[in-house]
Each structure stands twice: as C-alpha cells, then as structure tokens.
Design an enzyme around this catalytic site. Structure first.
Site, PDB file in Angstrom:
ATOM      1  N   LYS A 245       0.858  -1.189   0.000  1.00  0.00           N
ATOM      2  CA  LYS A 245       0.000   0.000   0.000  1.00  0.00           C
ATOM      3  C   LYS A 245       0.886   1.228   0.000  1.00  0.00           C
ATOM      4  O   LYS A 245       2.043   1.164   0.455  1.00  0.00           O
ATOM      5  CB  LYS A 245      -0.880   0.011   1.258  1.00  0.00           C
ATOM      6  CG  LYS A 245      -2.132   0.864   1.112  1.00  0.00           C
ATOM      7  CD  LYS A 245      -3.227   0.120   0.369  1.00  0.00           C
ATOM      8  CE  LYS A 245      -4.449   0.964   0.138  1.00  0.00           C
ATOM      9  NZ  LYS A 245      -5.561   0.151  -0.403  1.00  0.00           N
TER      10      LYS A 245
ATOM     11  N   GLY B 221     -18.091   7.648  -2.882  1.00  0.00           N
ATOM     12  CA  GLY B 221     -16.983   7.685  -3.833  1.00  0.00           C
ATOM     13  C   GLY B 221     -17.063   6.479  -4.755  1.00  0.00           C
ATOM     14  O   GLY B 221     -18.143   5.923  -4.985  1.00  0.00           O
TER      15      GLY B 221
HETATM   16  P1  NAD Z   1     -13.196   7.693  -2.660  1.00  0.00           P
HETATM   17  O1  NAD Z   1     -12.185   8.713  -2.315  1.00  0.00           O
HETATM   18  O2  NAD Z   1     -13.616   7.544  -4.066  1.00  0.00           O
HETATM   19  O3  NAD Z   1     -14.529   7.963  -1.790  1.00  0.00           O
HETATM   20  C1  NAD Z   1     -14.532   8.106  -0.416  1.00  0.00           C
HETATM   21  C2  NAD Z   1     -15.935   8.572  -0.035  1.00  0.00           C
HETATM   22  O4  NAD Z   1     -16.065   8.567   1.386  1.00  0.00           O
HETATM   23  C3  NAD Z   1     -16.272   9.984  -0.517  1.00  0.00           C
HETATM   24  O5  NAD Z   1     -17.610  10.026  -0.931  1.00  0.00           O
HETATM   25  C4  NAD Z   1     -16.108  10.819   0.755  1.00  0.00           C
HETATM   26  O6  NAD Z   1     -16.897  11.996   0.734  1.00  0.00           O
HETATM   27  C5  NAD Z   1     -16.613   9.833   1.778  1.00  0.00           C
HETATM   28  N1  NAD Z   1     -16.197  10.089   3.153  1.00  0.00           N
HETATM   29  C6  NAD Z   1     -14.960  10.382   3.616  1.00  0.00           C
HETATM   30  N2  NAD Z   1     -15.010  10.549   4.946  1.00  0.00           N
HETATM   31  C7  NAD Z   1     -16.294  10.332   5.316  1.00  0.00           C
HETATM   32  C8  NAD Z   1     -17.008  10.368   6.543  1.00  0.00           C
HETATM   33  N3  NAD Z   1     -16.384  10.642   7.692  1.00  0.00           N
HETATM   34  N4  NAD Z   1     -18.336  10.118   6.536  1.00  0.00           N
HETATM   35  C9  NAD Z   1     -18.982   9.840   5.378  1.00  0.00           C
HETATM   36  N5  NAD Z   1     -18.375   9.794   4.190  1.00  0.00           N
HETATM   37  C10 NAD Z   1     -17.068  10.057   4.171  1.00  0.00           C
HETATM   38  O7  NAD Z   1     -12.672   6.311  -2.053  1.00  0.00           O
HETATM   39  P2  NAD Z   1     -13.028   4.832  -2.528  1.00  0.00           P
HETATM   40  O8  NAD Z   1     -12.052   4.437  -3.552  1.00  0.00           O
HETATM   41  O9  NAD Z   1     -14.476   4.736  -2.773  1.00  0.00           O
HETATM   42  O10 NAD Z   1     -12.643   4.013  -1.201  1.00  0.00           O
HETATM   43  C11 NAD Z   1     -13.546   3.900  -0.104  1.00  0.00           C
HETATM   44  C12 NAD Z   1     -13.045   2.806   0.824  1.00  0.00           C
HETATM   45  O11 NAD Z   1     -12.957   1.573   0.100  1.00  0.00           O
HETATM   46  C13 NAD Z   1     -11.640   2.999   1.416  1.00  0.00           C
HETATM   47  O12 NAD Z   1     -11.606   2.368   2.685  1.00  0.00           O
HETATM   48  C14 NAD Z   1     -10.752   2.247   0.437  1.00  0.00           C
HETATM   49  O13 NAD Z   1      -9.518   1.867   1.027  1.00  0.00           O
HETATM   50  C15 NAD Z   1     -11.636   1.069   0.168  1.00  0.00           C
HETATM   51  N6  NAD Z   1     -11.346   0.338  -1.076  1.00  0.00           N
HETATM   52  C16 NAD Z   1     -11.314   0.974  -2.277  1.00  0.00           C
HETATM   53  C17 NAD Z   1     -11.112   0.237  -3.438  1.00  0.00           C
HETATM   54  C18 NAD Z   1     -11.170   0.859  -4.803  1.00  0.00           C
HETATM   55  O14 NAD Z   1     -11.053   0.116  -5.785  1.00  0.00           O
HETATM   56  N7  NAD Z   1     -11.365   2.152  -4.934  1.00  0.00           N
HETATM   57  C19 NAD Z   1     -10.879  -1.141  -3.351  1.00  0.00           C
HETATM   58  C20 NAD Z   1     -10.935  -1.761  -2.101  1.00  0.00           C
HETATM   59  C21 NAD Z   1     -11.177  -1.011  -0.980  1.00  0.00           C
END
Ligand code: NAD
Length: 428
Positions: A106, A220
């Site tokens: 990571k 997101g």
């Molecule tokens: P992203 O940046 O696209 O979206 C994050 C979202 O969370 C945004 O809508 C933001 O406004 C919201 N957010 C942040 N803090 C918040 C809070 N306190 N309360 C409510 N909403 C809040 O990120 P993502 O890629 O969607 O990732 C989200 C999670 O999934 C993370 O834990 C990431 O590690 C995990 N993840 C992502 C992927 C991927 O392919 N993108 C894969 C596996 C896991």
C-alpha cells in the site's frame, strides 16, 4: 481507557486473534505481524505559485510470498505510516482470499488532492514514481488507485515509470484509464464485487433481494457502484448514502425513504465523492448528520468510506432489523465494535473478502497488459463474479466447518495460503 482506532494495531489485533485460533508458531507471527519492507519518502514539487512544497509519502510491502506486492496509493491529508502498514497487511489477506497470485502492499501521500491544481497533481504523481521506481515494477510491487487518487493519476505514474526505464510498462500500475492500458470494468469492480458477495449471502440466508433496503456510508468509487449494483443487479432500494463535505468540514447523510435515484445523485457528485447538497435538497432529498446512515432500519449496511467508522459508540446505533453488514471500505470496524457484532446475529461480509473486486480486476488488468490483449467489459465482470463467488464460498464454508465468525474464517483462509507460500519458498 479510550478505544484504540489505530489501524495498524487493529490489523495486528485481528491477526493475533486468528493466530491464536490457528496456534501459529512464533516465527510465522514475527513474519506476518509486520511489513517486510517500507519506504518513507520526502517528495518536493514546484507548486503553481513558484514555491517548492515537500510532501510526505509512503510505500509499504507487507508480504510478497504469493506474488508481487499489490495495493493502492491513497492521497489523504490524514495519512500516516500506520494506516499504510495496516492497509498493506489487509492487502496480503485480500489477495490470498481472492486467490490471486499477488502479495500485499500500500502507498500513501499526505495531501488533500482537492487543494492541488491538475498540474500540481501530475507533478506530485511523477515525483512519487521518481522517488520509488527502483522498488516497484510488474514483478515487484504494483500500485493502484485508492482514496483520493484516480485513473488519470495512474496514467501519469505509468508514463513516468516507462520514461525512466525506457520501456512501455503498463503492468507497473493498475487502475489506468481505459485506452491507456486500463481494463474495462475496473471502475465498477470494487462496488460490484461488494454486491456479488451480498447476493451470495442473501442466497444462503434465503432473502429475496428485490424486497431489501440498504444504507451506504460514503459516495466515492466503491459506494457509488455498490449502491448502483444494489439497485440494478439485486433489484433492492438504497435509502441513503453519506459523504464528507469539504466546505462544511463535516459529513452528511443524504436520504430518500422511497429510494435514491443513483444516476441523479452521481450526476451531482464531484470526483472526490462530495454531493452538491443544495441540488440534492431541491430534488427532495433529506440532509441528515453524518452518522444517520448507521441508524437506519434497513436490511443491509454498507460502510464504504474510511476505516474505523463502526466503533464502540456507533455500533450501538445499528438498528435491530439489520441482517447483513457488507464492509466495502477497508477496516471500517474496530475490534471493540467487532465483539458486539459477533453477538448480534448480523451476517458480516468482512472487508478483505467483500471489497476484493477491485484488486481482482486490477489483477485482470495486469494479465491483459502482459498478454497485450484486452477483454470486453462483460468478460471482465463475468470473471470477477466467478472469483468473488468462489472466494465467498471458501470463507463461508470455513466459517461453517470451524464454527467461527466470518472475519475469523476469512483470516483463516488467507493466512493458510500465505503461510503455505512462505513454506514452499523456504522462508519458514
Ligand atoms: P473515494 O475517495 O472515491 O470515496 C470516499 C468517499 O467517502 C467519498 O464520498 C467521501 O466523501 C466519503 N467520506 C470520507 N469521509 C467520510 C465520513 N467521515 N463520513 C462519510 N463519508 C465520508 O474512495 P473509494 O475508492 O471509494 O474508497 C472507499 C473505501 O474503500 C476505502 O476504505 C478504500 O480503502 C476502500 N477500497 C477501495 C477500493 C477501490 O477500488 N477504490 C478497493 C478496495 C477497498
């Protein structure tokens, strides 16, 4: 004593519990409780105003016994070495559970990407690769996007690596734009993967998905596609999502009791997952405080924002009627909340199983890059569904046969594979 929400100690605590259940010996524990390697970077770039600003960056390779390290690069102002260590460790388990031949890594940069211009973002991405290029590569460590980063940024990083090495090397990074070495289906993959595991759970619990409702935290990449999949693949209703509002520096829940219109909400959301709340209100949505999503009377809760969101306090607010908790985010549940959940009767789909769709499709992207031959979106999603279903079944069967909580079962499946690979390589 206040609750521990340090992600790395949480990840170690989860590992220790299963290490005890599996009676793992001391050498194995010493290998797996800590990352194999980590890089701390000071990254200077020239800002648009002519000044130099120095950013803190990290890349952690937790374990690469099963294949090159794999994991996203997060751009977040609250990033810490410990968060990156935890996320790298969870990637090791995720790749093992998904049964893809990759290890866990990571990366992170301490920055709010929304405060950077496009040019500054590009310079930061390129400078990150210039600092790190010797330690990454298609056979070493393959980064990808995560919170705060996107396909365009991966494209810049791939380009910088290719320039430095003098060879077009799309396989150095995944999550690239389609047409620039990216895979169709990668955008939807994590959220849809969440939904494939929810679908399998509902089959086992004999729940008719078309009669179900869900509440989602975040809006997101993961949350949007999980919500879309819940509505379009399962035929259920999503009654709220939430997001972090950068202007108000707080989170909000955006809800509609008769179900959100996913296409509309996506159309009023920026690239960082922030919803335009005035437009939402005009369209009849209710704006509630950020914690409201967890209190909703729904069948399925999908935390898909950040780690540590379901903690000793918030877990008490979960409605009695909730049947499934699908962890779209990494590490959304603290160990204290986990103790409560274990006794609650809620069916847990643990994070590194539930959200493994992203890395699985990243793996497919690398395979396509190696072949220099690209699949259709339907082919990618079909292969993804297959992998997610197999992973779910393996963990569910372990949970039934050993009579353990789904999170512990996922750890058992994953640790077993990683330990076997280390043994085969003569590390133990
Ligand atoms: P992203 O940046 O696209 O979206 C994050 C979202 O969370 C945004 O809508 C933001 O406004 C919201 N957010 C942040 N803090 C918040 C809070 N306190 N309360 C409510 N909403 C809040 O990120 P993502 O890629 O969607 O990732 C989200 C999670 O999934 C993370 O834990 C990431 O590690 C995990 N993840 C992502 C992927 C991927 O392919 N993108 C894969 C596996 C896991």
């Amino acid at each position: 004593m206040s609750e521990n929400t340090n992600a790395f100690t949480m990840a170690q605590q989860q590992f220790d519990q299963v290490a005890d259940l599996l009676s793992l010996n001391q050498q194995i524990r010493e290998m797996l409780r800590f990352p194999l390697r980590e890089y701390h970077l000071r990254i200077p770039i020239r800002m648009d105003d002519g000044n130099i600003r120095v950013f803190q960056g990290y890349r952690v390779q937790h374990n690469d016994a099963r294949g090159p390290a794999k994991g996203g690069i997060r751009f977040h102002p609250a990033e810490t070495a410990d968060t990156v260590r935890a996320l790298a460790m969870w990637m090791t388990w995720k790749c093992a559970v998904a049964d893809i031949p990759l290890g866990g890594g990571k990366g992170g940069i301490v920055v709010d990407p929304a405060t950077l211009s496009n040019g500054e973002k590009e310079r930061l991405c390129r400078a990150f690769v210039r600092s790190l290029w010797r330690e990454i590569g298609p056979r070493q460590d393959v980064p990808a996007p995560d919170v705060g980063s996107n396909p365009q940024m991966m494209g810049w990083m791939m380009d910088e690596y290719s320039i430095i090495t003098g060879q077009y090397t799309p396989g150095v990074i995944t999550g690239k734009p389609v047409g620039g070495g990216g895979s169709l289906g990668r955008r939807e993959a994590t959220g849809y993967g969440v939904i494939y595991t929810v679908r399998e759970t509902m089959k086992h619990l004999k729940i008719d998905s078309t009669k179900t409702t869900a509440a989602v935290q975040g809006f997101g990449n993961v949350a949007q596609h999980a919500a879309e999949g819940f509505i379009k693949i399962l035929g259920g209703k999503v009654i709220c999502v939430s997001y972090w509002d950068r202007d108000d520096r707080t989170s909000y829940t955006v809800s509609k009791d008769d179900g959100i219109d996913i296409d509309f909400l996506t159309s009023i959301t920026d690239q960082y997952g922030s919803i335009n709340k005035d437009q939402a209100v005009s369209a009849g949505y209710k704006i509630e405080d950020g914690d409201a999503w967890i209190t909703k009377k729904v069948d399925v809760l999908i935390p898909a924002a950040l780690e540590g969101q379901i903690n000793a306090d918030s877990v008490k607010k979960i409605h009695d009627g909730v049947k499934i908790l699908a962890e779209g985010a990494n590490g959304p549940t603290t160990p204290e909340a986990d103790v409560v959940l274990k006794d609650s009767g809620i069916f847990l789909i643990p994070d590194f199983l539930c959200n493994a769709g992203g890395v699985t499709t990243s793996y497919f992207e690398g395979v396509q890059n190696d072949m220099n031959f690209y699949w259709t979106k339907a082919e990618v999603l079909e292969k993804l569904d297959d992998k997610m279903t197999q992973a779910f079944v393996a963990v569910y069967e372990m949970s039934c046969s050993q009579n353990v909580y789904m999170r512990d079962a996922a750890y058992m499946v994953a640790i077993d594979k990683v330990v076997k690979a280390m043994e085969l390589r003569g590390w133990l």
